[in-house]
Design an enzyme around this catalytic site. Structure first.
Site: not given
Ligand code: AR6
Length: 193
Positions: A16-17, A30, A38-40, A125-127
């Site tokens: 977890d980051i 975004n 997600g991460v955000d 970008s991969t979520g």
């Molecule tokens: N720690 C590490 N990795 C994580 C965590 C965490 N706590 N939570 C999720 N991931 P994403 P994107 C992984 O969707 O594709 C948001 O709504 C997740 O499993 O967070 O760049 C923003 O506001 C995946 O492998 O980011 C933007 O609108 C990776 O992090 C949009 O999503 C990225 O998933 C950005 O989308």
């Protein structure tokens, strides 16, 4: 998995980051820097409202795709959060690889400019943005390795991959990039393999 390169150390861990004790963690943001899932979502939940307040005050225009901005980290263990905007995957013919590489480079440049010795990235970008993970891993690692070799900083770059499949994709891509095998697996911020 840990790999010593000419310019620094590159680590892959599953985790977890928001728990990383590094100088800067990277947020998958975004363009409006408006928060999300997600991460955000995890970063703003754990870091508290100060992060969004600073983001709104300093970057009211948001941040273009392929770039990044920096704030303090609120209640998180790191000093900074670097908010990067990766591309939405639209089939791969809309400049996605160049934009993804650019997002990683901007983060690294901001980290170095702010005297960060260590930085942790999620898989940008991969979520929600649906970038195919094995392609994203190749592009991300190539961008980071190139930066480390050129600038010899920061000292430590850690990829914090949330799930097993993402970890495996990055381990495979690191093997392709460096010839290191994926067997030296590590978990958590302190271990190395
Ligand atoms: N720690 C590490 N990795 C994580 C965590 C965490 N706590 N939570 C999720 N991931 P994403 P994107 C992984 O969707 O594709 C948001 O709504 C997740 O499993 O967070 O760049 C923003 O506001 C995946 O492998 O980011 C933007 O609108 C990776 O992090 C949009 O999503 C990225 O998933 C950005 O989308």
């Amino acid at each position: 998995m840990r790999c010593r390169l000419e310019g620094g150390v590159l680590e892959l861990v599953q985790g977890d980051i928001t728990l990383q004790q590094v100088d800067a963690i990277v947020n998958a943001a975004n363009r409006r820097l408006a928060g999300g899932g997600g991460v955000d979502g995890a970063i703003h939940r754990r870091g508290g409202s100060a992060i969004m307040e600073e983001t709104r005050r300093r970057y009211p225009e948001g941040c273009p795709t392929g770039q990044a901005v920096i704030t303090a980290a609120g209640e998180l263990p790191s000093r900074f959060v670097i908010h990067a905007v990766g591309p939405v995957w639209r089939g791969g013919t809309h400049g996605e690889p160049a934009l993804l590489a650019s997002a990683y480079r901007h983060c690294l440049a901001l980290a170095v400019a702010n005297d960060c010795r260590s930085i942790a990235f999620p898989s940008l970008s991969t979520g929600a943005y649906r970038y195919p993970v094995s392609r994203a891993a190749r592009t991300a690692l190539a961008a980071v390795i190139e930066f480390l070799e050129e600038r010899e900083a920061p000292e430590l770059v850690r990829f914090v991959l949330f799930d097993e499949a993402t970890y495996r994709a990055y381990a495979g891509a690191l093997g392709e990039n460096t010839g290191v095998s994926g067997s030296g697996r590590s978990r958590g911020p302190r271990s190395s393999g």
